[in-house]
Design a protein around this motif. Structure first.
Motif, mmCIF file in Angstrom:
data_model
loop_
_atom_site.group_PDB
_atom_site.id
_atom_site.type_symbol
_atom_site.label_atom_id
_atom_site.label_comp_id
_atom_site.label_asym_id
_atom_site.label_seq_id
_atom_site.Cartn_x
_atom_site.Cartn_y
_atom_site.Cartn_z
ATOM 1 N N GLY A 86 -9.335 -0.138 -7.169
ATOM 2 C CA GLY A 86 -9.200 1.250 -7.577
ATOM 3 C C GLY A 86 -9.442 2.264 -6.476
ATOM 4 N N VAL A 87 -10.065 1.844 -5.379
ATOM 5 C CA VAL A 87 -10.341 2.778 -4.277
ATOM 6 C C VAL A 87 -9.622 2.375 -2.993
ATOM 7 N N MET A 88 -8.691 1.423 -3.063
ATOM 8 C CA MET A 88 -7.953 1.017 -1.874
ATOM 9 C C MET A 88 -7.218 2.196 -1.231
ATOM 10 N N GLY A 89 -6.567 3.025 -2.051
ATOM 11 C CA GLY A 89 -5.820 4.159 -1.523
ATOM 12 C C GLY A 89 -6.692 5.123 -0.737
ATOM 13 N N PRO A 90 -7.774 5.643 -1.338
ATOM 14 C CA PRO A 90 -8.632 6.569 -0.599
ATOM 15 C C PRO A 90 -9.239 5.966 0.665
ATOM 16 N N VAL A 91 -9.607 4.701 0.628
ATOM 17 C CA VAL A 91 -10.181 4.074 1.824
ATOM 18 C C VAL A 91 -9.108 3.929 2.899
ATOM 19 N N ALA A 92 -7.905 3.533 2.493
ATOM 20 C CA ALA A 92 -6.810 3.443 3.462
ATOM 21 C C ALA A 92 -6.508 4.811 4.075
ATOM 22 N N ILE A 104 -3.759 -4.034 13.014
ATOM 23 C CA ILE A 104 -3.236 -4.505 11.732
ATOM 24 C C ILE A 104 -4.154 -4.085 10.602
ATOM 25 N N LEU A 105 -3.571 -3.586 9.536
ATOM 26 C CA LEU A 105 -4.307 -3.315 8.307
ATOM 27 C C LEU A 105 -4.019 -4.438 7.318
ATOM 28 N N THR A 106 -5.064 -4.978 6.714
ATOM 29 C CA THR A 106 -4.898 -5.957 5.654
ATOM 30 C C THR A 106 -5.926 -5.663 4.570
ATOM 31 N N GLU A 107 -5.774 -6.305 3.429
ATOM 32 C CA GLU A 107 -6.725 -6.113 2.330
ATOM 33 C C GLU A 107 -6.721 -7.361 1.463
ATOM 34 N N VAL A 108 -7.669 -7.421 0.529
ATOM 35 C CA VAL A 108 -7.858 -8.636 -0.270
ATOM 36 C C VAL A 108 -7.779 -8.339 -1.764
ATOM 37 N N GLY A 109 -7.024 -7.319 -2.132
ATOM 38 C CA GLY A 109 -6.984 -6.878 -3.516
ATOM 39 C C GLY A 109 -6.447 -7.921 -4.470
ATOM 40 N N SER A 110 -7.002 -7.938 -5.691
ATOM 41 C CA SER A 110 -6.588 -8.886 -6.722
ATOM 42 C C SER A 110 -5.330 -8.458 -7.448
ATOM 43 N N THR A 111 -4.893 -7.224 -7.262
ATOM 44 C CA THR A 111 -3.587 -6.771 -7.738
ATOM 45 C C THR A 111 -2.800 -6.341 -6.512
ATOM 46 N N LYS A 112 -1.503 -6.482 -6.564
ATOM 47 C CA LYS A 112 -0.732 -6.197 -5.362
ATOM 48 C C LYS A 112 0.223 -5.020 -5.522
ATOM 49 N N VAL A 113 0.955 -4.935 -6.605
ATOM 50 C CA VAL A 113 1.888 -3.814 -6.767
ATOM 51 C C VAL A 113 1.133 -2.492 -6.695
ATOM 52 N N SER A 114 0.052 -2.372 -7.452
ATOM 53 C CA SER A 114 -0.696 -1.112 -7.489
ATOM 54 C C SER A 114 -1.362 -0.797 -6.152
ATOM 55 N N VAL A 115 -1.886 -1.817 -5.484
ATOM 56 C CA VAL A 115 -2.559 -1.589 -4.205
ATOM 57 C C VAL A 115 -1.551 -1.165 -3.139
ATOM 58 N N ILE A 116 -0.412 -1.837 -3.089
ATOM 59 C CA ILE A 116 0.612 -1.467 -2.115
ATOM 60 C C ILE A 116 1.101 -0.041 -2.376
ATOM 61 N N THR A 244 -17.135 -2.932 -12.475
ATOM 62 C CA THR A 244 -16.240 -1.956 -11.853
ATOM 63 C C THR A 244 -14.996 -2.632 -11.304
ATOM 64 N N MET A 245 -15.189 -3.750 -10.631
ATOM 65 C CA MET A 245 -14.057 -4.467 -10.060
ATOM 66 C C MET A 245 -13.073 -4.877 -11.144
ATOM 67 N N TRP A 246 -13.585 -5.432 -12.256
ATOM 68 C CA TRP A 246 -12.691 -5.928 -13.293
ATOM 69 C C TRP A 246 -12.102 -4.815 -14.137
ATOM 70 N N ARG A 247 -12.797 -3.713 -14.303
ATOM 71 C CA ARG A 247 -12.182 -2.552 -14.956
ATOM 72 C C ARG A 247 -10.942 -2.130 -14.189
ATOM 73 N N ASP A 248 -11.069 -2.023 -12.863
ATOM 74 C CA ASP A 248 -9.941 -1.602 -12.043
ATOM 75 C C ASP A 248 -8.796 -2.603 -12.105
#
Length: 303
Positions: A86-92, A104-116, A244-248
């Motif tokens: 839920g905070v990937m965008g603001p941190v990026a 290189i920027l990478t991340e480990v998000g459990s969802t991909k469409v929304s994070v991208i 928090t993680m699972w809510r997001d």
């Protein structure tokens, strides 16, 4: 696949690796880098919480610890975002303007469409972005929860974008291989559907079953807690995961999750009908299919 002992004497993938969010996944990457080498010559941990920074420093799992994400990103050859989806965008948005060209920027998000989608508005053509998802974890969180072998023989799913340079993809692939992971590429949408059934739906069911037990009359609830068998205990282990993680995750993968939940509810209703009408063949078939899946997981070393 590289084994832990193989990576100690190998040239590092990156000179400087910055891990933003040293929780379970992030602190496990840091430990892997420090204990086995091969990932980065210098590792920096970033967190906005002073208590987390202090604990990471106390654990000694990073060469530097800071709460200044932009300053750390400016020195990085790779920035790995290990924060809630839920905070990937603001941190990026904080780290990308500071990153040097070619990093290189990478991340480990459990969802991909929304994070991208959240990160895309801040992307730069001179900073490759490689989305990844290590399919490893426990119900614990925070810097104390991590361990260096967390990713051993677990899948890491990569969902690279079409414009991503091959060299950047290969660097992130090598990083996860040296963490002990098995690699698979897939599209972001397919990733989200797969994770909806193998990860997100089981967590939803675990939270719901524990909530049902908690809502029972007091005397029955007490017996549930006193006499919980292994099946219920397995659900409580999953239900201990970070709220928090699972809510997001639930909200940001809602379409795929709701699709899988609808299919599960249809199957649950079919099982209910079989029990009501004594359809032994249907019941046995479902049990046998479950046993086969469990056997397959064991054979694939994923259980």
């Amino acid at each position: 696949m590289q084994t832990p002992s193989d990576t100690r004497d190998l040239p590092p993938v990156f000179e400087t690796l910055v891990v933003v969010g040293p929780g379970l996944i992030g602190s496990s990457v840091l430990r892997r880098a420090k204990e086995y080498g091969g990932l980065a010559r210098h590792v920096i941990a970033v967190d906005k919480d002073p208590a987390v920074c202090a604990r990471v420093a106390e654990l000694g799992i990073a060469d530097e610890v800071t709460d200044n994400a932009a300053e750390a990103a400016a020195r990085a050859d790779c920035v790995m975002l290990c924060v809630p989806v839920g905070v990937m965008g603001p941190v990026a948005a904080t780290v990308l303007p500071a990153m040097k060209p070619g990093a290189i920027l990478t991340e480990v998000g459990s969802t991909k469409v929304s994070v991208i989608e959240a990160i895309s508005p801040y992307l730069r053509p001179d900073v490759p972005y490689v989305p990844a998802h290590p399919m490893a974890g426990t119900e614990f969180s925070g810097p104390d929860a991590g361990f260096a072998t967390l990713f051993e023989n677990r899948w890491c799913l990569l969902t690279p974008l079409e414009a991503t340079p091959d060299a950047a993809i290969e660097a992130i692939r090598t990083l996860w291989q040296r963490c002990g992971a098995r690699l698979r590429d897939m599209t972001p949408a397919h990733h989200d559907r797969v994770c909806a059934i193998v990860s997100h739906l089981p967590h939803l069911l675990a939270f719901t079953i524990c909530g049902t037990a908690d809502d029972l009359a007091d005397e029955t609830r007490s017996e549930v807690l006193d006499f919980a068998a292994s099946g219920f205990r397995d659900f409580t282990r999953i239900a201990a995961s970070d709220p928090t993680m699972w809510r997001d995750i639930f909200l940001l993968n809602r379409e795929a999750l709701l699709e899988m939940l609808a299919r599960f509810m249809e199957d649950a209703q079919a099982m209910a009908r079989a029990i009501r009408w004594g359809d032994e063949a249907y019941i046995v078939d479902r049990i046998e299919r479950g046993r086969k899946i469990r056997k397959s997981l064991i054979e694939n070393q994923q259980a």
